[in-house]
Scaffold this motif. Structure first.
Motif, PDB file in Angstrom:
ATOM      1  N   UNK A  26       0.826  -1.209   0.000  1.00  0.00           N
ATOM      2  CA  UNK A  26       0.000   0.000   0.000  1.00  0.00           C
ATOM      3  C   UNK A  26       0.861   1.260   0.000  1.00  0.00           C
ATOM      4  N   UNK A  27       1.970   1.244   0.713  1.00  0.00           N
ATOM      5  CA  UNK A  27       2.867   2.401   0.706  1.00  0.00           C
ATOM      6  C   UNK A  27       3.410   2.647  -0.698  1.00  0.00           C
ATOM      7  N   UNK A  28       3.722   1.582  -1.408  1.00  0.00           N
ATOM      8  CA  UNK A  28       4.227   1.717  -2.777  1.00  0.00           C
ATOM      9  C   UNK A  28       3.134   2.213  -3.721  1.00  0.00           C
ATOM     10  N   UNK A  29       1.912   1.741  -3.538  1.00  0.00           N
ATOM     11  CA  UNK A  29       0.806   2.190  -4.378  1.00  0.00           C
ATOM     12  C   UNK A  29       0.520   3.671  -4.144  1.00  0.00           C
ATOM     13  N   UNK A  30       0.483   4.062  -2.885  1.00  0.00           N
ATOM     14  CA  UNK A  30       0.244   5.469  -2.529  1.00  0.00           C
ATOM     15  C   UNK A  30       1.364   6.346  -3.092  1.00  0.00           C
ATOM     16  N   UNK A  31       2.591   5.894  -2.968  1.00  0.00           N
ATOM     17  CA  UNK A  31       3.726   6.661  -3.492  1.00  0.00           C
ATOM     18  C   UNK A  31       3.657   6.759  -5.013  1.00  0.00           C
ATOM     19  N   UNK A  32       3.250   5.693  -5.679  1.00  0.00           N
ATOM     20  CA  UNK A  32       3.106   5.711  -7.134  1.00  0.00           C
ATOM     21  C   UNK A  32       2.099   6.761  -7.557  1.00  0.00           C
ATOM     22  N   UNK A  33       0.958   6.794  -6.894  1.00  0.00           N
ATOM     23  CA  UNK A  33      -0.083   7.780  -7.194  1.00  0.00           C
ATOM     24  C   UNK A  33       0.473   9.189  -7.044  1.00  0.00           C
ATOM     25  N   UNK A  34       1.193   9.452  -5.968  1.00  0.00           N
ATOM     26  CA  UNK A  34       1.720  10.793  -5.723  1.00  0.00           C
ATOM     27  C   UNK A  34       2.800  11.174  -6.728  1.00  0.00           C
ATOM     28  N   UNK A  35       3.646  10.233  -7.088  1.00  0.00           N
ATOM     29  CA  UNK A  35       4.704  10.522  -8.064  1.00  0.00           C
ATOM     30  C   UNK A  35       4.095  10.838  -9.420  1.00  0.00           C
ATOM     31  N   UNK A  36       3.154  10.021  -9.873  1.00  0.00           N
ATOM     32  CA  UNK A  36       2.529  10.262 -11.180  1.00  0.00           C
ATOM     33  C   UNK A  36       1.751  11.579 -11.172  1.00  0.00           C
ATOM     34  N   UNK A  37       1.042  11.868 -10.092  1.00  0.00           N
ATOM     35  CA  UNK A  37       0.288  13.124 -10.010  1.00  0.00           C
ATOM     36  C   UNK A  37       1.228  14.329 -10.067  1.00  0.00           C
ATOM     37  N   UNK A  38       2.401  14.205  -9.472  1.00  0.00           N
ATOM     38  CA  UNK A  38       3.348  15.321  -9.435  1.00  0.00           C
ATOM     39  C   UNK A  38       4.214  15.428 -10.678  1.00  0.00           C
ATOM     40  N   UNK A  39       4.622  14.281 -11.244  1.00  0.00           N
ATOM     41  CA  UNK A  39       5.608  14.283 -12.327  1.00  0.00           C
ATOM     42  C   UNK A  39       5.104  13.734 -13.649  1.00  0.00           C
ATOM     43  N   UNK A  40       3.879  13.192 -13.649  1.00  0.00           N
ATOM     44  CA  UNK A  40       3.381  12.547 -14.857  1.00  0.00           C
ATOM     45  C   UNK A  40       3.958  11.149 -14.992  1.00  0.00           C
ATOM     46  N   UNK A  41       3.466  10.426 -15.974  1.00  0.00           N
ATOM     47  CA  UNK A  41       3.922   9.043 -16.157  1.00  0.00           C
ATOM     48  C   UNK A  41       5.383   8.964 -16.579  1.00  0.00           C
ATOM     49  N   UNK A  42       5.869   9.956 -17.283  1.00  0.00           N
ATOM     50  CA  UNK A  42       7.285   9.949 -17.688  1.00  0.00           C
ATOM     51  C   UNK A  42       8.207  10.078 -16.492  1.00  0.00           C
ATOM     52  N   UNK A  43       7.734  10.712 -15.439  1.00  0.00           N
ATOM     53  CA  UNK A  43       8.546  10.874 -14.243  1.00  0.00           C
ATOM     54  C   UNK A  43       8.421   9.729 -13.254  1.00  0.00           C
ATOM     55  N   UNK A  44       7.579   8.750 -13.573  1.00  0.00           N
ATOM     56  CA  UNK A  44       7.369   7.629 -12.661  1.00  0.00           C
ATOM     57  C   UNK A  44       8.359   6.521 -12.957  1.00  0.00           C
ATOM     58  N   UNK A  45       9.350   6.437 -12.107  1.00  0.00           N
ATOM     59  CA  UNK A  45      10.335   5.354 -12.175  1.00  0.00           C
ATOM     60  C   UNK A  45      10.290   4.598 -10.860  1.00  0.00           C
ATOM     61  N   UNK A  46      10.828   3.393 -10.856  1.00  0.00           N
ATOM     62  CA  UNK A  46      10.913   2.648  -9.602  1.00  0.00           C
ATOM     63  C   UNK A  46      11.693   3.464  -8.573  1.00  0.00           C
ATOM     64  N   UNK A  47      12.743   4.113  -9.016  1.00  0.00           N
ATOM     65  CA  UNK A  47      13.567   4.900  -8.092  1.00  0.00           C
ATOM     66  C   UNK A  47      12.762   6.049  -7.484  1.00  0.00           C
ATOM     67  N   UNK A  48      11.978   6.764  -8.317  1.00  0.00           N
ATOM     68  CA  UNK A  48      11.182   7.883  -7.808  1.00  0.00           C
ATOM     69  C   UNK A  48      10.123   7.401  -6.815  1.00  0.00           C
ATOM     70  N   UNK A  49       9.478   6.271  -7.115  1.00  0.00           N
ATOM     71  CA  UNK A  49       8.468   5.717  -6.218  1.00  0.00           C
ATOM     72  C   UNK A  49       9.120   5.263  -4.919  1.00  0.00           C
ATOM     73  N   UNK A  50      10.238   4.581  -5.023  1.00  0.00           N
ATOM     74  CA  UNK A  50      10.933   4.104  -3.824  1.00  0.00           C
ATOM     75  C   UNK A  50      11.359   5.277  -2.940  1.00  0.00           C
ATOM     76  N   UNK A  51      11.891   6.332  -3.562  1.00  0.00           N
ATOM     77  CA  UNK A  51      12.290   7.502  -2.789  1.00  0.00           C
ATOM     78  C   UNK A  51      11.087   8.139  -2.096  1.00  0.00           C
TER      79      UNK A  51
END
Length: 189
Positions: free
Chosen positions: A15-40
Protein backbone atom coordinates in the motif's frame (compact mmCIF):
# COMPACT_ATOMS: atom_id res chain seq x y z
CA UNK A 1 15.08 13.35 -0.22
CA UNK A 2 11.75 13.29 1.58
CA UNK A 3 11.71 13.68 5.35
CA UNK A 4 10.90 10.62 7.45
CA UNK A 5 7.66 12.14 8.76
CA UNK A 6 6.21 12.19 5.25
CA UNK A 7 7.40 8.66 4.56
CA UNK A 8 5.69 7.29 7.65
CA UNK A 9 2.38 8.63 6.33
CA UNK A 10 2.52 6.12 3.46
CA UNK A 11 2.29 3.12 5.76
CA UNK A 12 4.10 -0.09 4.95
CA UNK A 13 4.26 -2.77 2.30
CA UNK A 14 2.43 -2.74 -0.99
CA UNK A 15 0.00 0.00 0.00
CA UNK A 16 2.87 2.40 0.71
CA UNK A 17 4.23 1.72 -2.78
CA UNK A 18 0.81 2.19 -4.38
CA UNK A 19 0.24 5.47 -2.53
CA UNK A 20 3.73 6.66 -3.49
CA UNK A 21 3.11 5.71 -7.13
CA UNK A 22 -0.08 7.78 -7.19
CA UNK A 23 1.72 10.79 -5.72
CA UNK A 24 4.70 10.52 -8.06
CA UNK A 25 2.53 10.26 -11.18
CA UNK A 26 0.29 13.12 -10.01
CA UNK A 27 3.35 15.32 -9.43
CA UNK A 28 5.61 14.28 -12.33
CA UNK A 29 3.38 12.55 -14.86
CA UNK A 30 3.92 9.04 -16.16
CA UNK A 31 7.29 9.95 -17.69
CA UNK A 32 8.55 10.87 -14.24
CA UNK A 33 7.37 7.63 -12.66
CA UNK A 34 10.33 5.35 -12.17
CA UNK A 35 10.91 2.65 -9.60
CA UNK A 36 13.57 4.90 -8.09
CA UNK A 37 11.18 7.88 -7.81
CA UNK A 38 8.47 5.72 -6.22
CA UNK A 39 10.93 4.10 -3.82
CA UNK A 40 12.29 7.50 -2.79
CA UNK A 41 8.76 8.83 -2.24
CA UNK A 42 7.84 5.77 -0.16
CA UNK A 43 11.14 5.77 1.69
CA UNK A 44 12.06 2.21 0.69
CA UNK A 45 14.58 0.37 -1.48
CA UNK A 46 13.49 0.18 -5.12
CA UNK A 47 14.04 -3.59 -5.21
CA UNK A 48 10.84 -3.91 -3.14
CA UNK A 49 8.83 -2.59 -6.07
CA UNK A 50 10.12 -5.26 -8.43
CA UNK A 51 9.58 -7.85 -5.70
CA UNK A 52 5.93 -6.87 -5.16
CA UNK A 53 4.88 -5.93 -8.70
CA UNK A 54 7.48 -7.16 -11.17
CA UNK A 55 6.98 -4.58 -13.89
CA UNK A 56 6.15 -0.91 -14.21
CA UNK A 57 2.85 -1.73 -15.96
CA UNK A 58 1.80 -4.11 -13.18
CA UNK A 59 2.60 -1.43 -10.61
CA UNK A 60 0.59 1.15 -12.55
CA UNK A 61 -2.40 -1.19 -12.99
CA UNK A 62 -2.34 -2.05 -9.28
CA UNK A 63 -2.08 1.63 -8.33
CA UNK A 64 -5.03 2.45 -10.59
CA UNK A 65 -7.15 -0.27 -9.01
CA UNK A 66 -6.10 0.84 -5.52
CA UNK A 67 -6.74 4.54 -6.17
CA UNK A 68 -10.19 3.78 -7.61
CA UNK A 69 -11.12 1.75 -4.53
CA UNK A 70 -9.87 4.58 -2.29
CA UNK A 71 -11.89 7.19 -4.18
CA UNK A 72 -15.07 5.11 -4.12
CA UNK A 73 -14.69 4.39 -0.41
CA UNK A 74 -14.14 8.10 0.34
CA UNK A 75 -17.30 9.24 -1.48
CA UNK A 76 -20.61 8.35 0.13
CA UNK A 77 -22.79 8.29 -2.97
CA UNK A 78 -25.85 7.28 -0.96
CA UNK A 79 -26.02 10.88 0.29
CA UNK A 80 -27.20 11.92 -3.18
CA UNK A 81 -30.44 10.01 -2.86
CA UNK A 82 -31.76 11.97 0.07
CA UNK A 83 -29.89 15.26 0.08
CA UNK A 84 -28.17 16.56 -3.03
CA UNK A 85 -26.52 19.43 -1.13
CA UNK A 86 -24.85 16.91 1.20
CA UNK A 87 -23.75 14.89 -1.80
CA UNK A 88 -22.25 17.95 -3.50
CA UNK A 89 -20.40 18.88 -0.31
CA UNK A 90 -19.10 15.31 0.13
CA UNK A 91 -17.97 15.24 -3.50
CA UNK A 92 -16.07 18.52 -3.11
CA UNK A 93 -14.40 17.30 0.08
CA UNK A 94 -13.47 14.07 -1.70
CA UNK A 95 -11.93 15.96 -4.63
CA UNK A 96 -9.94 18.18 -2.32
CA UNK A 97 -8.62 15.32 -0.20
CA UNK A 98 -7.90 12.88 -3.05
CA UNK A 99 -6.61 15.34 -5.64
CA UNK A 100 -3.43 13.32 -6.33
CA UNK A 101 -5.47 10.17 -6.81
CA UNK A 102 -7.85 11.85 -9.25
CA UNK A 103 -4.97 13.36 -11.26
CA UNK A 104 -3.25 9.97 -11.32
CA UNK A 105 -6.42 8.34 -12.65
CA UNK A 106 -6.72 10.88 -15.47
CA UNK A 107 -3.05 10.33 -16.36
CA UNK A 108 -3.72 6.60 -16.59
CA UNK A 109 -6.91 7.09 -18.63
CA UNK A 110 -5.05 9.19 -21.18
CA UNK A 111 -2.10 6.78 -21.27
CA UNK A 112 -4.50 3.90 -22.00
CA UNK A 113 -5.49 5.67 -25.24
CA UNK A 114 -1.90 5.16 -26.41
CA UNK A 115 -1.20 1.84 -24.72
CA UNK A 116 -3.90 -0.81 -25.20
CA UNK A 117 -2.40 -3.06 -22.52
CA UNK A 118 -3.57 -0.54 -19.91
CA UNK A 119 -7.14 -0.39 -21.24
CA UNK A 120 -8.48 -3.33 -19.15
CA UNK A 121 -7.43 -1.56 -15.93
CA UNK A 122 -9.12 1.67 -17.06
CA UNK A 123 -12.26 -0.17 -18.15
CA UNK A 124 -12.41 -1.88 -14.76
CA UNK A 125 -12.01 1.50 -13.03
CA UNK A 126 -15.01 2.94 -14.89
CA UNK A 127 -17.11 -0.19 -14.25
CA UNK A 128 -16.41 0.13 -10.51
CA UNK A 129 -17.34 3.81 -10.49
CA UNK A 130 -20.63 3.25 -12.31
CA UNK A 131 -21.41 0.22 -10.13
CA UNK A 132 -20.87 2.39 -7.04
CA UNK A 133 -22.89 5.31 -8.41
CA UNK A 134 -26.11 3.56 -9.49
CA UNK A 135 -27.08 2.08 -6.08
CA UNK A 136 -26.45 5.45 -4.44
CA UNK A 137 -28.90 7.14 -6.80
CA UNK A 138 -31.52 4.38 -7.03
CA UNK A 139 -33.25 4.88 -3.64
CA UNK A 140 -34.61 8.24 -4.77
CA UNK A 141 -35.59 6.79 -8.13
CA UNK A 142 -32.94 8.90 -9.86
CA UNK A 143 -30.96 6.31 -11.78
CA UNK A 144 -31.77 2.63 -11.86
CA UNK A 145 -29.96 1.37 -14.94
CA UNK A 146 -26.31 1.25 -15.85
CA UNK A 147 -26.73 3.14 -19.14
CA UNK A 148 -28.02 6.25 -17.41
CA UNK A 149 -25.56 5.63 -14.59
CA UNK A 150 -22.71 5.73 -17.14
CA UNK A 151 -24.09 8.98 -18.55
CA UNK A 152 -24.35 10.57 -15.09
CA UNK A 153 -20.86 9.38 -14.21
CA UNK A 154 -19.53 10.78 -17.50
CA UNK A 155 -20.94 14.17 -16.52
CA UNK A 156 -19.37 13.94 -13.06
CA UNK A 157 -16.10 12.75 -14.58
CA UNK A 158 -16.00 15.66 -17.02
CA UNK A 159 -16.82 18.19 -14.35
CA UNK A 160 -14.07 16.82 -12.13
CA UNK A 161 -11.55 17.02 -14.96
CA UNK A 162 -12.57 20.61 -15.64
CA UNK A 163 -12.21 21.48 -11.96
CA UNK A 164 -8.84 19.77 -11.53
CA UNK A 165 -7.47 21.49 -14.63
CA UNK A 166 -8.71 24.88 -13.31
CA UNK A 167 -11.09 25.31 -16.27
CA UNK A 168 -13.89 25.92 -13.76
CA UNK A 169 -13.97 27.18 -10.20
CA UNK A 170 -15.37 25.37 -7.19
CA UNK A 171 -18.45 27.61 -7.37
CA UNK A 172 -18.98 26.71 -11.04
CA UNK A 173 -18.57 23.04 -10.15
CA UNK A 174 -21.21 23.33 -7.43
CA UNK A 175 -23.61 25.11 -9.80
CA UNK A 176 -23.05 22.43 -12.48
CA UNK A 177 -23.65 19.62 -9.97
CA UNK A 178 -26.89 21.25 -8.85
CA UNK A 179 -27.97 21.63 -12.49
CA UNK A 180 -27.16 18.00 -13.16
CA UNK A 181 -29.25 16.94 -10.17
CA UNK A 182 -32.14 19.08 -11.38
CA UNK A 183 -32.29 17.39 -14.80
CA UNK A 184 -32.00 13.82 -13.57
CA UNK A 185 -35.21 11.82 -13.80
CA UNK A 186 -36.65 11.23 -10.38
CA UNK A 187 -39.23 8.81 -9.14
CA UNK A 188 -41.85 9.40 -6.47
CA UNK A 189 -40.58 10.97 -3.28
Amino acid sequence: MKDSTKRRDYGTGKEALLRATVHVVAAKGLRGMTFRAVAEEAGVNNTLIAHHFGTRDKLLAAALEWSGRQSIAAADLSEYASDSDSYIQALLENILTTRSSEIFQYEMILEATRRPELQPAVQALYRRYVAALVPGLAPAGLVTDSSLGRAVFAALDGLMLQYLSAAITAEELIDALRSLRAVLPSGPR
